[in-house]
Design a protein around this motif. Sequence first.
Motif: not given
Length: 138
Positions: A7-11, A36-39, A72-74, A79-83
Amino acid sequence: MARLEIVYNSSGIYADSLIEITPAFLKAVVDAANQGAEFIGCNEDPCDPPLDCKNAQGEMYLANSFFAATRGNPIFERLLSEQSLDNIDMDDERLNHTTGPYFLRSGIQPGDNVFLFDSKQIYQFNQQETPYKEPTPD
């Protein structure tokens, strides 16, 4: 984790197989996104305010059996960040905390544009027994 990355990559919408996507439901999701909802999500348990669902130990969660998000949801980016991914213990016997509803909720921060359906709109027949509630057969 795959559902988040896809979903992050495609919506789009992720829904477990027990959730029926009707035309009215799809329209409600699209309407929320157009406002305007992103999630867009929903908790299985009713909680007030809706983003404050907590288990018996006070840990916050957000059901991950249904959600919709923009590309590209923030929230997913966090959540998918390396950290974030480096902190996942794949050997943890409670991996659900590490990658499930608790993980999903941990990505939401104040100021994120989130829309949550009322729990009964998505989970009308919730019968799941959990450590913090008894089953409620219909």
